[in-house]
Write a protein that holds these residues in place. Structure first.
Motif, PDB file in Angstrom:
ATOM      1  N   ALA A   1      41.397  -0.240  47.580  1.00 13.60           N
ATOM      2  CA  ALA A   1      40.170  -0.365  48.378  1.00 13.60           C
ATOM      3  C   ALA A   1      40.443  -0.862  49.788  1.00 13.60           C
ATOM      4  O   ALA A   1      39.733  -0.484  50.732  1.00 13.60           O
ATOM      5  CB  ALA A   1      39.191  -1.300  47.671  1.00 13.60           C
ATOM      6  N   ALA A   2      41.446  -1.697  49.967  1.00 17.19           N
ATOM      7  CA  ALA A   2      41.753  -2.219  51.301  1.00 17.19           C
ATOM      8  C   ALA A   2      42.120  -1.088  52.263  1.00 17.19           C
ATOM      9  O   ALA A   2      41.955  -1.236  53.477  1.00 17.19           O
ATOM     10  CB  ALA A   2      42.900  -3.231  51.219  1.00 17.19           C
ATOM     11  N   GLN A   3      42.607   0.027  51.747  1.00 18.30           N
ATOM     12  CA  GLN A   3      42.898   1.196  52.569  1.00 18.30           C
ATOM     13  C   GLN A   3      41.734   2.179  52.577  1.00 18.30           C
ATOM     14  O   GLN A   3      41.372   2.725  53.626  1.00 18.30           O
ATOM     15  CB  GLN A   3      44.151   1.906  52.045  1.00 18.30           C
ATOM     16  CG  GLN A   3      44.499   3.191  52.790  1.00 18.30           C
ATOM     17  CD  GLN A   3      44.944   2.939  54.210  1.00 18.30           C
ATOM     18  OE1 GLN A   3      46.005   2.390  54.456  1.00 18.30           O
ATOM     19  NE2 GLN A   3      44.126   3.330  55.182  1.00 18.30           N
ATOM     20  N   LEU A   4      41.129   2.408  51.426  1.00 17.16           N
ATOM     21  CA  LEU A   4      40.137   3.465  51.306  1.00 17.16           C
ATOM     22  C   LEU A   4      38.835   3.138  52.033  1.00 17.16           C
ATOM     23  O   LEU A   4      38.218   4.027  52.644  1.00 17.16           O
ATOM     24  CB  LEU A   4      39.854   3.756  49.833  1.00 17.16           C
ATOM     25  CG  LEU A   4      41.031   4.302  49.018  1.00 17.16           C
ATOM     26  CD1 LEU A   4      40.594   4.625  47.601  1.00 17.16           C
ATOM     27  CD2 LEU A   4      41.636   5.525  49.688  1.00 17.16           C
ATOM     28  N   LEU A   5      38.378   1.893  51.985  1.00 19.59           N
ATOM     29  CA  LEU A   5      37.114   1.555  52.644  1.00 19.59           C
ATOM     30  C   LEU A   5      37.203   1.695  54.161  1.00 19.59           C
ATOM     31  O   LEU A   5      36.322   2.325  54.771  1.00 19.59           O
ATOM     32  CB  LEU A   5      36.673   0.150  52.249  1.00 19.59           C
ATOM     33  CG  LEU A   5      36.162  -0.016  50.807  1.00 19.59           C
ATOM     34  CD1 LEU A   5      35.695  -1.439  50.561  1.00 19.59           C
ATOM     35  CD2 LEU A   5      35.024   0.960  50.533  1.00 19.59           C
ATOM     36  N   PRO A   6      38.221   1.138  54.834  1.00 16.37           N
ATOM     37  CA  PRO A   6      38.323   1.394  56.275  1.00 16.37           C
ATOM     38  C   PRO A   6      38.487   2.873  56.614  1.00 16.37           C
ATOM     39  O   PRO A   6      37.950   3.354  57.613  1.00 16.37           O
ATOM     40  CB  PRO A   6      39.565   0.593  56.684  1.00 16.37           C
ATOM     41  CG  PRO A   6      39.698  -0.470  55.655  1.00 16.37           C
ATOM     42  CD  PRO A   6      39.235   0.169  54.381  1.00 16.37           C
ATOM     43  N   THR A   7      39.229   3.610  55.770  1.00 15.70           N
ATOM     44  CA  THR A   7      39.411   5.036  56.031  1.00 15.70           C
ATOM     45  C   THR A   7      38.110   5.796  55.871  1.00 15.70           C
ATOM     46  O   THR A   7      37.801   6.706  56.663  1.00 15.70           O
ATOM     47  CB  THR A   7      40.475   5.613  55.086  1.00 15.70           C
ATOM     48  OG1 THR A   7      41.728   4.972  55.343  1.00 15.70           O
ATOM     49  CG2 THR A   7      40.635   7.104  55.278  1.00 15.70           C
TER      50      THR A   7
END
Length: 877
Positions: free
Chosen positions: A282-288
């Motif tokens: 999630a730390a990557q997917l939400l900003p993306t």
């Protein structure tokens, strides 16, 4: 005998199958062994600069969230392909730290050394992922019941395939594609668990595999892999065995209704693992996701862009002859588009073995089918469908199928290059090659004749290609070279087929192996004299003596082990030859030594930015340096550093308004397209608003490729006494395009809701009252300014507006407005103020919390599952 068995056969066992790891090391030895680094295309223009500046930010105790040097500022961590949270990429941080440590006290020299080491370490990441892809195929084929030889052939034909090797320089594809066999292994383990596997441990392993796939950094490849995994679950979930009631089979046991409970369970568990993977990443997917909604691809990819790199039908020839249309390695590629997007070669022998497996589906046999063949047949049928669908989708605009899907089915309009769907085909063919190995036996009867004829034909092709080279000068050398290599490897395949094992013999079988038969004929007189056979030649009609079987079996195993080793080596050498040079390297000085152009631009620009016109950028990039027909342009590669193509400007610390990221903010994209089309006067105003101090133009003179022109009066921040207001994006755009030079000194166009108080006070004091602005401090995620204004007005900062940026006036948060369509604006009352702009995206904060908790829960669950397995093993012992 035991020692011989170990040396030739043992190395094929999955636990010590070192060749699948050694082959990528050999493939890229011309790069890493001589101290070079990958650079061609995206490594130098994207991945190395992104990851190096991220390491620099971490070294200065700043999270790598924002990239202030590209496109007037753009998200860095949210840029999915940067893959900064992908654990293997942390190796680059270690390399950078080692470079800094090796040059302590040398200042900028230390940074340059760390950059060179990070670029060199990136080559080892590519090697690791090629080996990891191969190892995943070993594990998957083992799970599917294949023997060591089949496992190794599947592994090599996938891990060293043209798809993975030719695209290895596209580092995010290289990382994501390596997780395809592991993802399919995860779902295969879910739908067909083994009795000794702890379910919780199995589910956690699957979730982590999916999470690492999502973190690898290539959304298109990840989606294609997950889509294949979903199809695999639906098709491969086994049908329950028939049950009997009262001596009769239950009605409908082989119907969909009987299969539904198991299918629902498989889908539910797989979906749960996928959900856990999303939480882990999630730390990557939400900003993306936030970036995607703000980007130029928020709606869809343009149709023409989406259809770019559709698989060229003529490239099916390259399944057997990868260099048929030339290669950029030899500098003579002349096929459609570029070489690597259509690269699908898996080796001559694996391709032929895949055909053997497919042909079994159409071969009639009077013998009763074995249990293994009954289990393999559905797998082969499924893989044939996958390969067929894959190539059908990869053809893109060459058939009406993909265009229809683009218009009517979600996700098909999100990506370009339909040819990348061929990943499914390469994977399916590699598994089919493994199945073909399992079914590979020495031919008998007419099969021997046809195999010998084919081998001689292949040899004739090689000889004919050589004669054509000598006597037919008008024939394309790419045809000759490709035909010669295809004939050579075809000949090797034929010879291996003629010496293949004869298969498992029955207890009462006659002597079938020709080598052993000839040996038996040699000692026939002794056997007759000893009374073993009553007549000479009767051994052809009587069973082998038991004592002879005891002697011959070790000999057969010895020769079979040697034969298997030769098969593996032939496949490995074939693929290494095909992939050699497809990932060129450059001396580390290319990265580590600063260019003269960088010093020139820094002196001219001062605190302003560099601008390179789009057409000049395209010509420099694709017509001069990164040509699709060759890896060897006429200019030296060192000159690439001197033209400051984006995003190479990052390694020199130069701010550029150009940006070569795959995603860019949608407003920025619209602005840059308009910049290329407007009149010169309007372009000058727009460049001034963007704080452009230097314009780069392509000149192509004998002494220089580009020249730099200084622009006066470029300001990154300005104070404006008045404002005009717009209710929505299009209204703001129209006002900005019509305002002209008034935007430079008179007013700013503010978009969005503005309170009446702010609007009324904007111009209550003199319009041209001066304001003093000074920078206090700045880093990638932070800007602090000191402002003294004699009247209320607007501070306009020529940096890209983006969600997550917050404004503080005298440490009190205030609203950050969209100014002049693209930039950041803050309203200020009269007086002395400290204005702070800070990038702190909520998407990352929430995602980091979710990911941290999820990883912690998974670690605890894994510990519980491991402890439970240990207790079970002790009880069984």
């Amino acid at each position: 005998m035991k020692k011989q068995n170990f040396s030739a056969r043992r190395f094929l066992q999955p636990s010590v199958s070192w060749l699948v790891w050694a082959a990528p090391v050999v493939l890229l030895a011309p790069v890493w062994l001589v101290g070079k680094a990958l650079f061609w295309g995206t490594p130098s223009l994207q991945f190395v600069p992104w990851r190096w500046i991220a390491g620099q930010m971490l070294e200065h105790a700043a999270l790598p969230l924002w990239n202030p040097w590209s496109g007037m500022g753009a998200p860095l961590l949210a840029n999915y392909q940067s893959a900064l949270l992908y654990p293997p990429n942390w190796l680059l941080l270690i390399a950078q730290a080692a470079g800094e440590w090796m040059s302590v006290g040398s200042g900028s020299e230390g940074q340059r050394l760390s950059l060179g080491l990070a670029a060199w370490a990136q080559t080892w990441l590519v090697i690791f992922h090629l080996g990891w892809a191969s190892w995943g195929m070993v594990r998957l084929s083992q799970r599917l019941g294949m023997k060591p030889l089949a496992q190794n052939i599947s592994a090599l034909s996938f891990g060293l395939s043209g798809y993975l090797v030719a695209r290895a320089g596209f580092l995010s594809i290289n990382a994501a594609a390596a997780w395809l066999p592991w993802s399919i292994l995860a779902v295969e383990s879910i739908i067909r668990p083994k009795p000794n596997e702890h379910p919780l441990r199995l589910w956690i392993n699957s979730s982590v595999s999916f999470a690492l796939l999502l973190l690898a950094g290539h959304a298109q490849t990840a989606w294609y892999i997950l889509l294949l995994a979903m199809i695999w679950v639906i098709v491969r979930t086994p049908t329950p065995a028939p049950r009997r009631k009262g001596g009769r089979l239950t009605v409908g046991f082989n119907t969909l209704a009987a299969r539904l409970p198991g299918l629902a369970r498989s889908i539910a568990i797989s979906g749960m693992c996928g959900l856990v993977a999303v939480l882990l990443s999630a730390a990557q997917l939400l900003p993306t996701a936030e970036y995607l909604l703000q980007s130029q691809r928020a709606a869809q990819v343009d149709y023409r862009l989406a259809m770019t790199y559709s698989f060229w039908p003529w490239h099916f020839i390259t399944l057997l002859a990868p260099g048929f249309f030339g290669s950029p390695v030899s500098g003579d590629y002349w096929g459609y588009a570029n070489y690597w997007e259509d690269a699908v070669y898996i080796g001559i022998l694996p391709a032929l073995l895949a055909l053997v497996a497919i042909s079994r589906l159409f071969r009639k046999s009077t013998a009763e089918p074995s249990q293994s063949s009954e289990q393999t047949r559905p797998l082969v049928q499924f893989l044939v469908v996958i390969v067929s669908v894959s190539f059908l989708l990869a053809l893109g605009e060459n058939t009406p199928v993909f265009p229809w899907l683009y218009r009517h089915v979600p996700t098909f309009d999100m990506f370009q290059a339909p040819a990348r769907f061929s990943l499914w085909a390469v994977f399916g063919l590699a598994l089919l090659a493994g199945v073909g190995v399992e079914q590979w036996r020495r031919p008998v009867g007419s099969g021997v004749y046809w195999l010998r004829l084919g081998s001689m034909g292949a040899m004739a092709v090689t000889v004919g290609a050589g004669l054509a080279w000598l006597f037919l000068g008008d024939v394309s050398p790419t045809f000759i070279r490709a035909a010669a290599l295809a004939g050579l490897w075809g000949t090797c395949a034929g010879l291996l087929g003629l010496t293949a094992p004869v298969g498992v013999e029955k207890k009462d079988s006659r002597t079938q192996d020709p080598i052993l038969r000839r040996l038996l004929l040699r000692i026939a007189p002794l056997l007759i004299k000893a009374g073993t056979f009553p007549e000479k030649g009767s051994m052809h009609s009587r069973p082998m003596p038991s004592w002879w079987r005891t002697i011959s079996e070790p000999i057969k195993r010895h020769f079979q082990a040697r034969w298997e080793a030769v098969v593996v080596l032939v496949v490995a050498v074939d693929l290494l030859v095909a992939g050699f040079g497809l990932n060129p390297g450059v001396d580390l000085e290319f990265y580590s030594a600063p260019g003269e152009a960088a010093l020139t631009v820094k002196n001219l620009a001062q605190d302003a930015r560099l601008y390179l016109p789009a057409e000049d950028e395209r010509k420099l990039k694709f017509d001069l340096f990164f040509r699709f027909d060759t890896f060897h342009p006429e200019v030296e590669w060192r000159a690439l550093r001197e033209v400051l193509l984006p995003n190479l400007n990052l390694v020199d610390g130069i701010s550029s308004v150009n940006n070569f990221d795959p995603l860019v903010p949608g407003r920025y994209d619209r602005w840059m397209q308009a910049l290329e089309e407007v009149a010169p006067d309007q372009r000058r105003v727009m460049l001034n608003l963007m704080s452009v101090g230097v314009v780069e133009d392509m000149v192509m003179t004998p002494n220089a490729l580009v020249e730099f022109e200084s622009l006066p009066a470029a300001r990154r921040w300005r104070w404006l006494p008045c404002a005009r207001f717009a209710n929505h994006e299009d209204s703001a755009w129209q006002q900005v395009m019509q305002a002209g030079e008034k935007l430079l000194d008179e007013y700013v166009v503010i978009e969005g809701y503005v309170s009446a108080g702010v609007a009324d006070k904007t111009c209550e004091v003199g319009r041209n009252a001066p304001a003093q602005i000074a920078r206090i401090s700045e880093n990638a995620n932070f800007l602090e300014l000191q402002i003294s204004s004699p009247a209320p007005g607007w501070l306009l900062v020529a940096d890209t507006w983006y969600p997550g940026w917050r404004a503080y006036v005298n440490q009190t948060e205030t609203r950050l407005f969209l100014g002049d369509y693209l930039f950041r604006a803050v309203w200020l009352p009269r007086g002395e103020h400290t204005v702070t702009l800070r990038y702190s995206p909520q998407s990352f904060r929430v995602g980091a919390i979710v990911s941290s908790i999820s990883w912690l829960v998974c670690l605890i669950a894994l510990a519980i599952a491991t402890r439970s397995n240990h207790k079970t093993d002790q009880e069984q012992a």
